[in-house]
Scaffold this motif. Structure first.
Motif, short mmCIF file in Angstrom:
data_model
loop_
_atom_site.label_atom_id
_atom_site.label_comp_id
_atom_site.label_asym_id
_atom_site.label_seq_id
_atom_site.Cartn_x
_atom_site.Cartn_y
_atom_site.Cartn_z
N UNK A 84 0.84 -1.19 0.00
CA UNK A 84 0.00 0.00 0.00
C UNK A 84 0.88 1.26 0.00
N UNK A 85 1.93 1.20 0.82
CA UNK A 85 2.85 2.32 0.94
C UNK A 85 3.51 2.62 -0.41
N UNK A 86 3.94 1.58 -1.08
CA UNK A 86 4.63 1.76 -2.35
C UNK A 86 3.65 2.20 -3.43
N UNK A 87 2.42 1.73 -3.31
CA UNK A 87 1.40 2.15 -4.26
C UNK A 87 1.16 3.65 -4.13
N UNK A 96 -12.22 3.48 -10.75
CA UNK A 96 -12.75 3.27 -9.41
C UNK A 96 -11.59 3.13 -8.44
N UNK A 97 -11.55 4.01 -7.45
CA UNK A 97 -10.50 3.95 -6.44
C UNK A 97 -10.68 2.69 -5.60
N UNK A 98 -9.56 2.11 -5.25
CA UNK A 98 -9.55 0.92 -4.40
C UNK A 98 -10.29 -0.27 -5.00
N UNK A 99 -10.66 -0.16 -6.24
CA UNK A 99 -11.38 -1.27 -6.87
C UNK A 99 -10.41 -2.21 -7.54
N UNK A 100 -10.20 -3.39 -6.96
CA UNK A 100 -9.32 -4.36 -7.59
C UNK A 100 -10.14 -5.18 -8.58
N UNK A 101 -9.70 -5.20 -9.82
CA UNK A 101 -10.43 -5.95 -10.83
C UNK A 101 -9.60 -7.14 -11.29
N UNK A 129 -5.87 -0.27 -9.03
CA UNK A 129 -5.44 1.10 -9.31
C UNK A 129 -4.21 1.11 -10.20
N UNK A 130 -3.06 1.52 -9.67
CA UNK A 130 -1.88 1.64 -10.51
C UNK A 130 -0.98 0.41 -10.44
N UNK A 131 -1.50 -0.64 -9.84
CA UNK A 131 -0.65 -1.81 -9.62
C UNK A 131 -1.22 -3.02 -10.36
N UNK A 163 -4.64 -2.00 -20.06
CA UNK A 163 -4.39 -1.94 -18.62
C UNK A 163 -2.98 -1.41 -18.34
N UNK A 164 -2.04 -1.87 -19.13
CA UNK A 164 -0.64 -1.52 -18.85
C UNK A 164 -0.32 -0.09 -19.32
N UNK A 165 -0.69 0.22 -20.55
CA UNK A 165 -0.30 1.52 -21.10
C UNK A 165 -1.33 2.60 -20.82
#
Lengths: 509, 178
Positions: free
Chosen positions: A150-153, A175-180, A277-279, A350-352
């Motif tokens: 979480x910290x690194x994110x 969507x924030x905090x939304x893991x898909x 999110x960004x991960x 998703x990546x780019x």
């Protein structure tokens, strides 16, 4: 170190000793002879009968390694400071490792059965730069791993906030905090992964000349034996040996195929790719769950490969490469072992994100432009005609006219080169570049222009005559070579990409 | 609102239109000196070998001649002493506001461009021979480091130092902007 400071340093769980024990055995396996030599000396030096001596040596070995593992655990201390992870380790040689959060490229975790029972994981912190700078936190609470992630994110978010802004502007739902969950693999997929593993087929290819050799050798023997042997049945016996050898080899091949299928299950069982999110996060594995997370901003190149077997299965293997220290094999990749062609655009997106919308990873796409056809001529000259004629000329002294057989290499080489040529394809868009190449299968590498570290344009003498050049892009994850393109176009592309890099306000890592 | 208006290719700054700066004029002499030294060592080696052979076989009345080795020296020396004056004039570098460009090569001509905002660190080094000719090497490191980092050998020592400071300054500026 003051008393207060000492209190801040944390020990891991004593079970970390298991982790170190594994490392010790790995090291012993790597340099078996020097490490086991003292043990053999001990074995020879002690008196008594052999069984006793072996048991003695084994127990000494086990006790020593376990003590070593516990010592390593005991001297390992870590601390999570405000913006870095501090690690102090080493029994004799003390190591102090301070890893800044913004330097961390990725976090991967591993959980074996024992660790799973106690809710522990081993964390590996990958940093850009040398492999020695890698940090391990063995056997820590799962919650710590989550907190670190979480910290690194968050760290990545502050860096790539501009990047987010661009993708938000695209009108896309974020969507924030939304893991898909992007992708899941099942048992049948494991079978495909195992079968398409290179190891099995490399072995087969390596084996082919060996089989031929044995075949010939035994064939010769049969001829000789038929003439020379005084007794009946020798031929049958030799044939029996051939069959036996073939059976053993086939059995070995089958073993390797099964082993690689088992390997696929062990490594990728219930594989799941999640976008959070960004991960991007991948989890998978049967006994040990491997988890690998990578910040999207840290991905340098995306490589889609399709070898011979994967072509049969109509599947791709995707790797998201991160920065490496330059030495081969040190790069960190997020691997998607199997995906359908239809999933490639989604994964690319998703990546780019919105940065590289016109990227294409499907090798058969019409968007790829061929390289210049002079590639074929110069490659055949360089790898076919020149070496073949040179060897034929040299060998004509001992072999006479038979040396001309070496010239047969030329058509074989020409076939290979024309195949390579047809596989080459370049797609340069406003935001990034995709290069397709291959021999048996395909490999498509895609990257954003702004991730390039440096560019070189090279011209050989014949290339200069024809106005051609070879472009080479150096990225933090390795270099990408685009051979035989129009010199003027290459210069234009270089100037454009330099402009993109130099005007980019985003961090490349 | 994020804007990204199209830029015509002709409006972009072109690498090939820069004015190249050459290497130090003493660089050819420095390379020749190195080659001469190397050749000197080879000659000493052959003399020593001749000496060892002649003393070892002095009693046996065997005459082992190393004539062909002596013949090799002028054959090898010609390219050794001609090459620097061919290759050095084809090397060059250029500094722009946002990147550094380096060209080299006689048969394989390469032009490499490194943007300042991708440089990890810069190193300046010189061998004793370099220092005698007041020449230095500037090595520029980018992330990944595959294929060897860019090495510019043959800069005047003062220029190399200036470049190092200048580039580091630029690198620092590009980090702050992020």
């Amino acid at each position: 170190m003051s008393v207060a400071d000492q209190e801040n340093w944390l020990h891991t769980s004593p079970l970390a000793a298991i982790f170190y024990l594994g490392k010790i055995y790995q090291n012993i396996a790597k340099n078996a002879i020097p490490t086991l030599a003292p043990l053999f000396v001990l074995l020879l030096a002690t008196e008594g009968d052999l069984t006793y001596r072996i048991i003695f040596a084994l127990s000494v070995f086990v006790i020593l390694t376990i003590t070593g593992a516990f010592l390593q655990y005991w001297f390992f201390r870590y601390r999570i400071a405000e913006n870095s992870v501090l690690i102090r380790e080493g029994v004799f040689k003390k190591t102090q490792l301070d890893i800044k959060f913004d330097r961390i490229q990725a976090i991967s975790t591993q959980q074996n059965i024992v660790f799973r029972a106690f809710g522990l994981v081993s964390i590996k912190l990958d940093t850009a730069g040398s492999a020695k700078q890698e940090g391990h936190l063995p056997a820590v609470k799962t919650s710590l791993a989550d907190a670190l992630k979480e910290r690194i994110r968050r760290e990545a978010q502050t860096i790539s906030s501009t990047r987010k802004a661009t993708s938000d502007a695209d009108g896309e739902e974020h969507s924030e905090n939304g893991a898909r969950t992007l992708l899941k693999l099942d048992g049948a997929d494991m079978l495909k992964i195992g079968l398409s593993s290179n190891r099995a087929w490399v072995f087969l290819v390596l084996l082919a000349p060996a089989i031929e050799y044995f075949d010939q050798k035994f064939g010769d023997n049969i001829d000789k034996q038929v003439v020379l042997s005084a007794f009946e049945g020798a031929e049958a016996r030799v044939a029996g040996v051939i069959v036996l050898v073939m059976m053993i080899l086939l059995g070995f091949l089958l073993f390797i195929v099964i082993a690689s299928i088992v390997g696929a299950f062990l490594r990728y069982h219930r594989f799941e790719l999640v976008a959070d999110n960004d991960v991007l996060r991948s989890t998978g594995g049967l006994l040990t769950r491997h988890e690998h997370s990578v910040n999207l901003a840290k991905i340098q190149t995306v490589v889609a490969t399709q070898g011979f077997m994967l072509r049969l299965f109509k599947r791709f293997r995707l790797r998201a490469k991160q920065a490496s220290s330059g030495r081969p094999g040190t790069g960190k990749n997020l691997v998607v072992p199997l995906c359908e062609p239809g999933q490639l655009p989604m994964l690319c997106h998703e990546i780019f994100g919105a940065e590289f919308t016109d990227v294409v990873l499907e090798p058969t796409a019409a968007a790829f432009l061929p390289i210049d056809k002079h590639y074929v001529r110069s490659r055949i000259m360089l790898t076919g005609i020149l070496p073949a004629t040179a060897i034929a000329a040299l060998m004509s002294i001992p072999l006479g006219p038979y040396a001309l057989l070496f010239l047969l290499w030329i058509p074989i080489d020409a076939f290979g080169v024309s195949r390579l040529y047809r596989r080459y394809g370049v797609l340069a868009t406003a935001d990034g570049l995709a290069l397709r190449r291959g021999f048996i299968g395909y490999q498509v590498t895609a990257f954003l222009h702004r991730k390039v570290q440096r560019i070189s344009v090279t011209q050989t003498l014949p290339q200069r005559r024809r106005g051609l050049a070879t472009l080479r892009f150096y990225l933090a994850s390795g270099s990408v070579k685009v051979p035989y393109v129009d010199f003027k176009k290459a210069c234009e592309l270089r100037d454009y990409i330099l402009y993109r890099i130099e005007s980019s306000e985003l961090a490349w890592h | 609102m994020f804007e990204n208006s199209e830029i015509a290719q002709d409006d972009l700054p072109q690498v090939d239109s820069v004015s190249w700066l050459g290497m130090d004029e003493k660089f050819v002499r420095r390379l020749l000196a190195e080659n001469a030294l190397a050749l000197g060592f080879v000659i000493i080696g052959i003399v020593f070998l001749q000496f060892v052979i002649s003393t070892a076989f002095a009693d046996d009345n065997v005459n082992i001649s190393l004539g062909w080795l002596w013949l090799m020296i002028p054959v090898a020396a010609v390219p050794f002493f001609v090459w620097p004056s061919i290759s050095v004039p084809r090397k060059g570098y250029a500094l722009r506001d946002k990147d550094i460009i380096y060209k080299s090569g006689v048969f394989w001509r390469t032009v490499t461009a490194i943007p300042f905002n991708r440089i990890q660190h810069v190193e300046q080094s010189s061998t004793p021979l370099d220092r005698h000719f007041e020449i230095a090497t500037l090595q520029i490191f980018t992330a990944g480091g595959s294929g060897g980092d860019l090495k510019i050998h043959g800069l005047p020592a003062t220029v190399a130092e200036q470049l190092r400071v200048f580039i580091l300054d630029k690198v620092g500026a590009s980090i702050e902007r992020r």
